[in-house]
Write a protein that holds these residues in place. Structure first.
Motif, PDB file in Angstrom:
ATOM      1  N   UNK A   1      12.172  -9.882   1.489  1.00 23.79           N
ATOM      2  CA  UNK A   1      11.491  -8.662   1.091  1.00 23.79           C
ATOM      3  C   UNK A   1      10.191  -9.025   0.384  1.00 23.79           C
ATOM      4  N   UNK A   2       9.128  -8.309   0.717  1.00 25.64           N
ATOM      5  CA  UNK A   2       7.835  -8.581   0.113  1.00 25.64           C
ATOM      6  C   UNK A   2       7.787  -8.058  -1.311  1.00 25.64           C
ATOM      7  N   UNK A   3       7.163  -8.832  -2.202  1.00 21.64           N
ATOM      8  CA  UNK A   3       7.090  -8.421  -3.606  1.00 21.64           C
ATOM      9  C   UNK A   3       6.273  -7.146  -3.772  1.00 21.64           C
ATOM     10  N   UNK A   4       6.722  -6.222  -4.628  1.00 25.26           N
ATOM     11  CA  UNK A   4       5.940  -5.027  -4.920  1.00 25.26           C
ATOM     12  C   UNK A   4       4.805  -5.361  -5.874  1.00 25.26           C
ATOM     13  N   UNK A   5       3.713  -5.899  -5.365  1.00 26.15           N
ATOM     14  CA  UNK A   5       2.645  -6.407  -6.223  1.00 26.15           C
ATOM     15  C   UNK A   5       1.373  -5.584  -6.080  1.00 26.15           C
ATOM     16  N   UNK A   6       0.547  -5.602  -7.094  1.00 23.60           N
ATOM     17  CA  UNK A   6      -0.732  -4.915  -7.014  1.00 23.60           C
ATOM     18  C   UNK A   6      -1.842  -5.882  -6.625  1.00 23.60           C
ATOM     19  N   UNK A   7      -1.481  -6.936  -5.839  1.00 21.49           N
ATOM     20  CA  UNK A   7      -2.470  -7.934  -5.443  1.00 21.49           C
ATOM     21  C   UNK A   7      -3.572  -7.326  -4.586  1.00 21.49           C
ATOM     22  N   UNK A   8      -3.322  -6.165  -3.962  1.00 21.30           N
ATOM     23  CA  UNK A   8      -4.355  -5.473  -3.204  1.00 21.30           C
ATOM     24  C   UNK A   8      -5.579  -5.243  -4.076  1.00 21.30           C
ATOM     25  N   UNK A   9      -5.331  -4.888  -5.335  1.00 22.95           N
ATOM     26  CA  UNK A   9      -6.439  -4.636  -6.251  1.00 22.95           C
ATOM     27  C   UNK A   9      -7.149  -5.920  -6.655  1.00 22.95           C
ATOM     28  N   UNK A  10      -6.434  -7.029  -6.570  1.00 18.42           N
ATOM     29  CA  UNK A  10      -6.994  -8.305  -7.015  1.00 18.42           C
ATOM     30  C   UNK A  10      -7.792  -8.994  -5.911  1.00 18.42           C
ATOM     31  N   UNK A  36     -15.657  -5.851  -5.500  1.00 17.87           N
ATOM     32  CA  UNK A  36     -14.607  -4.911  -5.918  1.00 17.87           C
ATOM     33  C   UNK A  36     -15.204  -3.570  -6.342  1.00 17.87           C
ATOM     34  N   UNK A  37     -14.423  -2.527  -6.118  1.00 16.53           N
ATOM     35  CA  UNK A  37     -14.872  -1.189  -6.506  1.00 16.53           C
ATOM     36  C   UNK A  37     -14.673  -0.979  -8.002  1.00 16.53           C
ATOM     37  N   UNK A  38     -15.278   0.087  -8.530  1.00 15.73           N
ATOM     38  CA  UNK A  38     -15.135   0.427  -9.942  1.00 15.73           C
ATOM     39  C   UNK A  38     -13.675   0.717 -10.278  1.00 15.73           C
ATOM     40  N   UNK A  39     -12.967   1.394  -9.355  1.00 20.48           N
ATOM     41  CA  UNK A  39     -11.554   1.714  -9.589  1.00 20.48           C
ATOM     42  C   UNK A  39     -10.712   0.454  -9.666  1.00 20.48           C
TER      43      UNK A  39
END
Length: 417
Positions: A1-10, A36-39
């Protein structure tokens, strides 16, 4: 199972960062990267603040603007700031606040009344097995000696832990205690500044604070095959920490400048890392369960993760002589935080794509605090009972009694004639 990570933002920031490498041949010229975007920057700053990390996001925002304006010479400065960012944080931890969650409590011993209990230093001195007083004049503050059966008990604990972890498939590696500062910093520990815990040598190299660093460095710039993973290794090492404490509850050998530790370390894929962390946790729980200690398992909040950990479990043992819980072990999933900095990669079997690995670390035994928990939990009128699982490593001895062979030592002042 893939980790639920916020690496998309990184990812945009990670792409801006040149891969740190200790091998010049592995270095590649930087190419244009998405901004990277401001958000995304806002989310990164929220993570930094939540983890009580040094907030350098204002500098990062400013440097990105300068780069967009064409000041390419700012790229190295931006990369240095990016290296200081902490890892992402597991989503389940984000509403923990600043307190850990107790996941379980394990009670294996009925202890005598509190009024009859002694703390470690009193017990060890009465048995003439320990010395910590009057050492500042030649070995420095926070030094200690273990003698006789207490020194033997230390070695028994190490052998017990090594037997347990190697039975779980860990391969033993003997590691150096002196490391380049780049390796230590790549593992997430600062080597500069007033609050650093790292001892630096005149050569610029550092004393290792844990064998996790040497084990991670062993695999730097390595390209592994997916079939080799998870790769699990272990080491026994001397650990050096410059930290000190004046707290009464941390007196004696609870917090010292050097100690022995058995460390577990694993390199794995993203899909494997959550299961590997659970295996590390279960090994640690079983080690202390068989030792017969009373202890509890904690899921740590974001502010206790340090820089590299995505999630971390701590184990605290009840120390009855001190009437307190004391940390004796932990394990962390660092995802690809260390691997990106050290260039630890693997080739995926299904399509040959090269990806950064994930790293897991955990403490099998940290000697001083484990000795405190054992002696205070197993004290009795005629000495210290030895836990059954340690007796095979101590010639089946059952009780530690007063050491009569080594004379009591006292401070002597030498006066020049």
């Amino acid at each position: 199972m893939k980790l639920p990570t916020n690496s998309r933002l990184w990812r945009p920031l990670l792409l801006l960062r040149r891969q740190r490498s200790h091998d010049a041949k592995a270095a590649e010229a930087p190419t244009p990267r998405p901004v990277p975007t401001s958000a995304q920057l806002d989310e990164l700053e929220r993570n930094v603040v939540m983890r009580h990390h040094r907030n350098n996001m204002p500098q990062i925002r400013s440097l990105i603007q300068e780069l967009e304006a064409g000041e390419q010479h700012k790229l190295s400065q931006l990369q240095a700031e990016l290296e200081q960012l902490p890892n992402a944080t597991h989503p389940r931890l984000q509403d923990y606040g600043e307190e850990p969650r107790e996941l379980a409590q394990y009670v294996h011993r009925q202890l005598p009344p509190q009024s009859t209990l002694k703390e470690f230093s009193e017990l060890a001195r009465a048995l003439n097995l320990y010395r910590m007083d009057h050492l500042g004049n030649y070995t420095g503050h926070k030094s200690y000696y273990l003698t006789g059966q207490l020194a033997t008990l230390e070695q028994a604990i190490i052998q017990y832990a090594l037997q347990a972890v190697t039975d779980h498939g860990f391969k033993l590696i003997s590691v150096p205690d002196i490391l380049p500062k780049e390796v230590i910093e790549s593992c997430g520990m600062r080597t500069e500044g007033e609050r650093t815990q790292v001892y630096k040598l005149d050569t610029g190299e550092c004393l290792s604070g844990t064998s996790e660093m040497a084990l991670a460095g062993f695999f730097s710039n390595k390209l592994l095959s997916e079939e080799q993973l998870p790769m699990k290794v272990t080491a026994v090492s001397r650990c050096y920490r410059a930290e000190t404490s004046g707290l009464q509850e941390e007196k004696g050998i609870y917090r010292v400048h050097q100690f022995n530790k058995v460390e577990m370390f694993a390199i794995c894929t993203e899909e494997q890392s959550e299961a590997e962390l659970e295996e590390f946790k279960n090994i640690e729980v079983d080690l202390f369960r068989r030792l017969g200690l009373n202890f509890r398992l904690l899921d740590m909040p974001p502010c206790e993760l340090g820089a590299p950990a995505y999630q971390k479990y701590d184990i605290e043992a009840w120390m009855p002589g001190r009437q307190m819980w004391g940390e004796i072990s932990s394990c962390s999933n660092c995802t690809d935080y260390q691997a990106r900095r050290l260039g630890i990669r693997y080739r995926r079997s299904v399509d040959g794509q090269i990806l950064h690995a994930h790293t897991i670390n955990g403490t099998a035994t940290a000697i001083p605090r484990l000795l405190i928990a054992l002696l205070e939990s197993y004290q009795r009128e005629d000495g210290i009972e030895i836990p059954a699982v340690l007796r095979p490593f101590m010639d089946d001895q059952e009780v530690i009694t007063r050491n009569k062979r080594i004379p009591e030592t006292k401070l002597v002042k030498f006066i020049k004639a």
